[in-house]
Scaffold this motif. Structure first.
Motif, mmCIF file in Angstrom:
data_model
loop_
_atom_site.group_PDB
_atom_site.id
_atom_site.type_symbol
_atom_site.label_atom_id
_atom_site.label_comp_id
_atom_site.label_asym_id
_atom_site.label_seq_id
_atom_site.Cartn_x
_atom_site.Cartn_y
_atom_site.Cartn_z
ATOM 1 N N PHE A 1 -2.396 -4.828 5.023
ATOM 2 C CA PHE A 1 -1.453 -3.730 4.792
ATOM 3 C C PHE A 1 -2.030 -2.456 5.385
ATOM 4 O O PHE A 1 -3.244 -2.335 5.573
ATOM 5 N N ARG B 1 4.384 -7.705 -1.773
ATOM 6 C CA ARG B 1 5.365 -7.803 -0.693
ATOM 7 C C ARG B 1 6.758 -7.592 -1.264
ATOM 8 O O ARG B 1 7.120 -8.195 -2.276
ATOM 9 N N THR B 2 7.538 -6.757 -0.587
ATOM 10 C CA THR B 2 8.895 -6.472 -1.026
ATOM 11 C C THR B 2 9.874 -6.937 0.040
ATOM 12 O O THR B 2 9.767 -6.551 1.206
ATOM 13 N N ASP B 3 10.838 -7.752 -0.377
ATOM 14 C CA ASP B 3 11.875 -8.266 0.517
ATOM 15 C C ASP B 3 13.112 -7.382 0.381
ATOM 16 O O ASP B 3 13.809 -7.422 -0.634
ATOM 17 N N ASP C 1 10.304 -7.048 5.401
ATOM 18 C CA ASP C 1 9.213 -7.672 4.646
ATOM 19 C C ASP C 1 8.097 -6.632 4.594
ATOM 20 O O ASP C 1 7.328 -6.478 5.539
ATOM 21 N N THR D 1 8.144 -10.516 -7.899
ATOM 22 C CA THR D 1 7.001 -10.583 -6.985
ATOM 23 C C THR D 1 5.743 -10.019 -7.635
ATOM 24 O O THR D 1 4.651 -10.606 -7.544
ATOM 25 N N PRO E 1 4.772 -5.140 3.040
ATOM 26 C CA PRO E 1 3.579 -5.311 2.209
ATOM 27 C C PRO E 1 2.950 -3.958 1.860
ATOM 28 O O PRO E 1 2.783 -3.097 2.719
ATOM 29 N N VAL F 1 -1.842 -7.271 -2.930
ATOM 30 C CA VAL F 1 -0.859 -7.016 -1.872
ATOM 31 C C VAL F 1 0.504 -7.386 -2.438
ATOM 32 O O VAL F 1 0.763 -8.548 -2.762
#
Length: 696
Positions: free
Chosen positions: A98, A48-50, A19, A67, A21, A46
């Motif tokens: 972040f 966020r990348t999964d 996860d 996202t 950010p 911000v």
């Protein structure tokens, strides 16, 4: 979005999790009414990348797209409002949302990065003095969509010099560009297959830093001891109170008992439990078991009766060796279905039998079967995550290499005197005995009932003329270093070794070594070089004929400086867990970097490589803790608590109310049916829980 996805992959592979950010600026001019208005409307988002589930890079870009579009839809929300909602008491020294930013710029700056020209105006960059990084890492990229370098990206990395040096920052840039090249060439590849290591770095991690092969032949422990006894027959091998045994006397007494054990059918692949006082008889019996070809299972008579009973019932040794003074503690277990045969070492009939036994070294022709290095040497029980302790079966294969390394690094010789004060149920007690008796030194025994620390231990060290110590850091910390002038060498391990403690013991030029090794290997897997005064301790490099790997969850080597799980391979590896094939297969896994059939042990310890090629300890991947050098699974202690009739629920934690004094503390909820008051009498119940016990 493509660049953001690649950056998220990089950070994931460098230990940031799945996860990720990232902060990014956005123009903030979504309203047409702002088109002709001069002003600064930039906001911060911000993103966020999964990265979980090992998607292909193309799939990851789709995730990023969804996202980011959702974030862009709320770009008019003032960033400060978001920050305050998440963390109103935030520190000014660190951003709460972040610590990595990504800024993408477009325009003509790529054509001439030193100047910005507008109609009727020329703006030139002015060098800034000591710039301060706003975040840990700031990636700034610009699309070079025009000549002279169309179709590329111009980038800069801003980094905090408090956290990163220039070499590390440059390595991040190289890894990032390598990833961008890789995903551009093969966007359908799973991100887990994208390599962040260059070939040279991979070779360094897997080969160069594991180049530990030496020509030490594998030998059994009894064979090595017999050779030492032949070299120094008159030297004192063991001191226990007023009793002193030379190497020749110790060898002869062990031979007599070994021949007696062979006559009882004990041999290779047999397991013999040994529960005796810490005296010369304990060393004689230990060597005798090994000379007969069997493995020994140490039993500390001071352990709770339930613990001893469990080990005997689980291991089912062929024979129990004990003494009249310890027989009740060892054999007086209630409800046990352990071995039927017990041999009292000090019984009259045993003494008579030993008096007529041969005192020559047993041979393979005399043993029940030939003894080889692959046969078990000892079994040590260690804590279990399922609530059940597990026995680790360690063969002779690594003994010669490991003990030669201990002797060399600790500087043991025929004039050395080593103190044995650790519990026999701690595998470091194996090293105490073996390294001393294989170097011609003298092993000085502290009676098993005594557990000295602090000044009392210091007085014993001085009175005994002790030159070499092997103690876990918490015990070592209690000894006044400036009051034990005879000590020349200290080996410590099993728990965090602080810089302050190292500094105290390296004063005056003492040899101090930080060692690391799980029970599932032959005592030690890595050792530091002797620490210089002022050094920060580290667990060092793999010892002879040992390999170590720092890997991620998919068994891929992680870059230098990145935390990963430590795996150990080599000749010192244990067979596995006694009678637990499933657990053995779970923890002893195929070695993808070794030859056919080779295994490596998953330690559960988190470490990282330094740039100089030494290992630094970080922590654990699970709830296992270390107390006085012993591995303790909190779940095992909680299981014992839960079985007590007065306890409805219980949880166990480690508390360190005083620096260096780590203790297990249990919090319990009383069973209301048994305890109407809702309270448990801790003093009354502690002993019956069977969790009390000393680590010394």
């Amino acid at each position: 979005m493509v660049v953001q996805a690649a950056l998220a992959v990089l950070l994931t592979r460098l230990g940031a999790g799945t996860d990720v950010p990232v902060g990014t600026p956005i123009a903030g001019r979504t309203d047409e009414a702002l088109d002709d208005l001069v002003g600064f409307f930039v906001n911060t988002l911000v993103l966020r990348t999964d990265t979980s589930g090992d998607p292909s890079f193309a799939e990851l870009v789709e995730r990023v797209r969804e996202t980011d579009l959702a974030a862009y839809a709320h770009q008019d929300v003032p960033f400060e409002r978001l920050v305050e909602a998440v963390n109103p008491q935030r520190s000014a020294a660190r951003h709460p949302l972040f610590q990595v930013t990504l800024a993408m710029g477009l325009g003509d700056r790529g054509r001439d990065p030193d100047a910005l020209r507008l109609t009727g105006l020329t703006a030139a960059g002015v060098p800034v003095g000591d710039a301060t990084a706003k975040v840990d890492l700031g990636f700034h990229l610009q699309d070079l969509h025009r000549a002279p370098t169309p179709g590329g990206l111009l980038g800069a990395l801003e980094y905090s010099a408090d956290l990163f040096d220039r070499t590390t920052a440059e390595s991040l840039v190289h890894r990032f560009t390598r990833l961008l090249d890789a995903v551009a060439a093969a966007p359908l590849r799973p991100i887990g297959e994208l390599d962040v290591l260059d070939p040279g770095e991979r070779n360094r991690l897997l080969v160069e830093w594991n180049d530990t092969d030496d020509d030490t032949p594998s030998r059994t422990l009894p064979a090595l001891f017999e050779e030492q006894a032949a070299r120094t027959p008159r030297a004192i091998a063991v001191e226990s109170g007023d009793i002193r045994l030379s190497y020749q006397e110790l060898n002869s007494r062990a031979n007599r008992l070994a021949h007696h054990l062979i006559g009882l059918g004990i041999g290779p692949e047999s397991l013999v439990a040994l529960g005796a006082e810490r005296s010369e008889q304990w060393i004689v019996a230990m060597l005798a078991i090994l000379k007969a070809g069997a493995a020994y299972l140490p039993l500390d008579p001071s352990y709770p009766a339930d613990r001893i009973a469990y080990m005997l019932d689980d291991a089912r040794p062929a024979l129990v060796l004990t003494q009249q003074t310890t027989a009740t503690a060892i054999a007086g277990r209630s409800g046990s279905s352990g071995p039927d045969r017990t041999l009292l070492l000090d019984a009259a009939e045993t003494i008579t039998a030993l008096a007529v036994a041969a005192d020559t070294n047993p041979t393979d022709e005399e043993r029940t079967a030939p003894l080889g290095v692959d046969h078990p040497a000892y079994v040590i029980y260690t804590s279990g995550s399922t609530g059940r302790p597990k026995g680790v079966v360690v063969p002779h294969t690594g003994v010669a290499s490991v003990m030669a390394e201990h002797i060399r690094r600790a500087g043991l010789d025929s004039g050395s005197r080593a103190l044995q004060v650790l519990s026999p149920n701690f595998d470091a007690a194996v090293a105490d005995m073996a390294q001393t008796l294989l170097s011609g030194a003298t092993l000085v025994l502290v009676p098993l009932g005594e557990r000295p620390t602090g000044e009392e231990l210091g007085e014993l060290i001085t009175a005994g003329g002790i030159t070499h110590l092997m103690l876990p850091p918490p015990v070592l910390a209690t000894v006044p270093a400036d009051q034990v002038p005879t000590v020349r060498s200290v080996v410590t391990g099993g728990e965090a070794f602080t810089k302050e403690l190292a500094q105290r013991w390296t004063e005056g030029g003492r040899r101090v070594i930080d060692a690391y090794g799980p029970t599932e290997a032959t005592v030690t897997a890595t050792m530091s070089e002797p620490l210089a005064h002022g050094d920060t301790p580290y667990i060092g490099r793999p010892i002879a004929n040992t390999r170590v790997f720092v890997l991620d969850g998919a068994l891929r080597p992680v870059p230098v400086g990145v935390a990963g799980e430590l795996y150990v391979a080599g000749v010192g590896l244990a067979r596995g867990y006694l009678g637990r094939p499933g657990l053995t297969a779970e923890r002893f896994v195929p070695d993808p970097f070794g030859g056919a059939g080779e295994r490596m042990y998953r330690t559960g310890d988190v470490v990282r490589w330094s740039a100089g090629g030494v290992l630094e300890f970080v922590g654990r991947v699970d709830d296992q803790v270390k107390v006085r050098g012993f591995r303790v699974e909190l779940g095992e202690v909680e299981a014992v608590l839960a079985a007590h009739e007065a306890v409805a629920q219980g949880v166990v934690v480690v508390r360190e109310d005083r620096p260096g004094d780590r203790r297990l503390v249990a919090y319990v909820v009383a069973d209301g049916l048994l305890e109407p008051s809702g309270a448990v009498d801790a003093e009354r119940e502690a002993g019956s829980c069977g969790v009390a016990g000393s680590f010394l």
